[in-house]
Scaffold this motif. Structure first.
Motif, PDB file in Angstrom:
ATOM      1  N   UNK A   1     -19.004  17.245 -54.082  1.00  0.00           N
ATOM      2  CA  UNK A   1     -18.773  16.771 -55.441  1.00  0.00           C
ATOM      3  C   UNK A   1     -17.467  16.001 -55.470  1.00  0.00           C
ATOM      4  N   UNK A   2     -17.263  15.270 -56.562  1.00  0.00           N
ATOM      5  CA  UNK A   2     -16.008  14.558 -56.741  1.00  0.00           C
ATOM      6  C   UNK A   2     -16.067  13.072 -56.476  1.00  0.00           C
ATOM      7  N   UNK A   3     -17.199  12.595 -56.024  1.00  0.00           N
ATOM      8  CA  UNK A   3     -17.321  11.162 -55.805  1.00  0.00           C
ATOM      9  C   UNK A   3     -17.431  10.397 -57.116  1.00  0.00           C
ATOM     10  N   UNK A   4     -17.404   9.082 -56.992  1.00  0.00           N
ATOM     11  CA  UNK A   4     -17.525   8.259 -58.187  1.00  0.00           C
ATOM     12  C   UNK A   4     -16.964   6.883 -57.969  1.00  0.00           C
ATOM     13  N   UNK A   5     -16.755   6.194 -59.075  1.00  0.00           N
ATOM     14  CA  UNK A   5     -16.204   4.841 -59.058  1.00  0.00           C
ATOM     15  C   UNK A   5     -14.705   4.896 -59.321  1.00  0.00           C
ATOM     16  N   UNK A   6     -13.941   4.225 -58.488  1.00  0.00           N
ATOM     17  CA  UNK A   6     -12.489   4.203 -58.638  1.00  0.00           C
ATOM     18  C   UNK A   6     -11.984   2.809 -58.320  1.00  0.00           C
ATOM     19  N   UNK A   7     -10.902   2.431 -58.958  1.00  0.00           N
ATOM     20  CA  UNK A   7     -10.316   1.107 -58.700  1.00  0.00           C
ATOM     21  C   UNK A   7      -9.514   1.125 -57.406  1.00  0.00           C
ATOM     22  N   UNK A   8      -9.377  -0.024 -56.781  1.00  0.00           N
ATOM     23  CA  UNK A   8      -8.520  -0.100 -55.587  1.00  0.00           C
ATOM     24  C   UNK A   8      -7.125   0.450 -55.891  1.00  0.00           C
ATOM     25  N   UNK A   9      -6.610   1.230 -54.948  1.00  0.00           N
ATOM     26  CA  UNK A   9      -5.315   1.872 -55.135  1.00  0.00           C
ATOM     27  C   UNK A   9      -5.389   3.230 -55.778  1.00  0.00           C
ATOM     28  N   UNK A  10      -6.553   3.591 -56.270  1.00  0.00           N
ATOM     29  CA  UNK A  10      -6.719   4.869 -56.939  1.00  0.00           C
ATOM     30  C   UNK A  10      -6.949   6.012 -55.959  1.00  0.00           C
ATOM     31  N   UNK A  11      -7.179   7.187 -56.530  1.00  0.00           N
ATOM     32  CA  UNK A  11      -7.365   8.400 -55.739  1.00  0.00           C
ATOM     33  C   UNK A  11      -8.608   9.152 -56.191  1.00  0.00           C
ATOM     34  N   UNK A  12      -9.159   9.889 -55.250  1.00  0.00           N
ATOM     35  CA  UNK A  12     -10.258  10.806 -55.539  1.00  0.00           C
ATOM     36  C   UNK A  12     -10.069  12.041 -54.682  1.00  0.00           C
ATOM     37  N   UNK A  13     -10.575  13.157 -55.178  1.00  0.00           N
ATOM     38  CA  UNK A  13     -10.581  14.381 -54.401  1.00  0.00           C
ATOM     39  C   UNK A  13     -12.020  14.875 -54.298  1.00  0.00           C
ATOM     40  N   UNK A  14     -12.523  14.898 -53.081  1.00  0.00           N
ATOM     41  CA  UNK A  14     -13.859  15.409 -52.844  1.00  0.00           C
ATOM     42  C   UNK A  14     -13.789  16.896 -52.528  1.00  0.00           C
ATOM     43  N   UNK A  15     -14.814  17.613 -52.960  1.00  0.00           N
ATOM     44  CA  UNK A  15     -14.941  19.031 -52.639  1.00  0.00           C
ATOM     45  C   UNK A  15     -16.292  19.274 -51.992  1.00  0.00           C
ATOM     46  N   UNK A  16     -16.337  20.272 -51.146  1.00  0.00           N
ATOM     47  CA  UNK A  16     -17.599  20.678 -50.511  1.00  0.00           C
ATOM     48  C   UNK A  16     -17.653  22.193 -50.551  1.00  0.00           C
ATOM     49  N   UNK A  17     -18.557  22.707 -51.366  1.00  0.00           N
ATOM     50  CA  UNK A  17     -18.741  24.149 -51.481  1.00  0.00           C
ATOM     51  C   UNK A  17     -19.811  24.599 -50.507  1.00  0.00           C
ATOM     52  N   UNK A  18     -19.463  25.554 -49.671  1.00  0.00           N
ATOM     53  CA  UNK A  18     -20.369  26.006 -48.618  1.00  0.00           C
ATOM     54  C   UNK A  18     -20.886  27.411 -48.900  1.00  0.00           C
ATOM     55  N   UNK A  19     -22.072  27.676 -48.444  1.00  0.00           N
ATOM     56  CA  UNK A  19     -22.643  29.014 -48.546  1.00  0.00           C
ATOM     57  C   UNK A  19     -23.716  29.183 -47.484  1.00  0.00           C
ATOM     58  N   UNK A  20     -24.016  30.439 -47.166  1.00  0.00           N
ATOM     59  CA  UNK A  20     -25.097  30.724 -46.237  1.00  0.00           C
ATOM     60  C   UNK A  20     -24.688  30.829 -44.781  1.00  0.00           C
TER      61      UNK A  20
ATOM     62  N   UNK B   1     -14.122  23.065 -48.623  1.00  0.00           N
ATOM     63  CA  UNK B   1     -13.285  22.098 -47.919  1.00  0.00           C
ATOM     64  C   UNK B   1     -13.079  20.906 -48.845  1.00  0.00           C
ATOM     65  N   UNK B   2     -11.896  20.329 -48.769  1.00  0.00           N
ATOM     66  CA  UNK B   2     -11.518  19.241 -49.658  1.00  0.00           C
ATOM     67  C   UNK B   2     -11.146  17.999 -48.860  1.00  0.00           C
ATOM     68  N   UNK B   3     -11.258  16.869 -49.522  1.00  0.00           N
ATOM     69  CA  UNK B   3     -10.758  15.618 -48.958  1.00  0.00           C
ATOM     70  C   UNK B   3     -10.030  14.879 -50.072  1.00  0.00           C
ATOM     71  N   UNK B   4      -8.724  14.807 -49.943  1.00  0.00           N
ATOM     72  CA  UNK B   4      -7.908  14.041 -50.879  1.00  0.00           C
ATOM     73  C   UNK B   4      -7.793  12.621 -50.341  1.00  0.00           C
ATOM     74  N   UNK B   5      -8.197  11.667 -51.158  1.00  0.00           N
ATOM     75  CA  UNK B   5      -8.200  10.277 -50.742  1.00  0.00           C
ATOM     76  C   UNK B   5      -7.290   9.490 -51.668  1.00  0.00           C
ATOM     77  N   UNK B   6      -6.265   8.891 -51.088  1.00  0.00           N
ATOM     78  CA  UNK B   6      -5.292   8.115 -51.850  1.00  0.00           C
ATOM     79  C   UNK B   6      -5.299   6.655 -51.418  1.00  0.00           C
ATOM     80  N   UNK B   7      -4.736   5.820 -52.244  1.00  0.00           N
ATOM     81  CA  UNK B   7      -4.625   4.387 -51.940  1.00  0.00           C
ATOM     82  C   UNK B   7      -5.961   3.821 -51.480  1.00  0.00           C
TER      83      UNK B   7
END
Length: 120
Positions: free
Chosen positions: A7-26, A79-85
């Motif tokens: 989760x956490x994806x989407x549309x962002x402008x150049x230079x922006x940030x997003x944080x992706x998350x991945x929830x695991x189970x099983x 697990x997370x992925x912080x994406x900047x710039x």
């Protein structure tokens, strides 16, 4: 049953940030190496970042080092992925991956992916 839900994806402008998350189970999350991969249209899937299960050592694709940060919370099996710039060339479907062993046999689990689009 194994689930990796990004989760956490989407549309962002150049230079922006997003944080992706991945929830695991099983599966025993804390025993697995976790990673993020991405696949852009017309290109092969490529490694973005990985984080080990033992001491949390991280590694990144050379081109992404310094802009992206992978982390994990074993208590939350996430697990997370912080994406900047972010740049337009970061546009891709981002996939969560888990690598480990089940009954001594290597296993490789994938999420369904989350779209990240970097555009003005």
């Amino acid at each position: 049953q194994v689930h990796l839900v990004e989760s956490g994806g989407g549309l962002v402008q150049p230079g922006g940030s997003l944080r992706l998350s991945c929830a695991a189970s099983g599966f025993p999350f804390s025993r697995y190496v976790m990673g993020w991969y991405r696949q852009a249209p017309g290109k092969e899937r490529e490694l973005v970042a990985i984080i080990t299960n033992t001491d949390g050592t991280t590694d990144y694709a050379d081109s992404l080092r310094g802009r992206f940060t992978i982390s994990r919370d074993n208590a939350k099996s996430t697990v997370y992925l912080q994406m900047n710039s972010l740049k337009p060339e970061d546009t891709a479907v981002y996939y969560c991956n888990a690598k480990g062993r089940k009954f001594s046999v290597p296993v490789d689990y994938w999420g369904q992916g989350t779209q990240v689009t970097v555009s003005s």
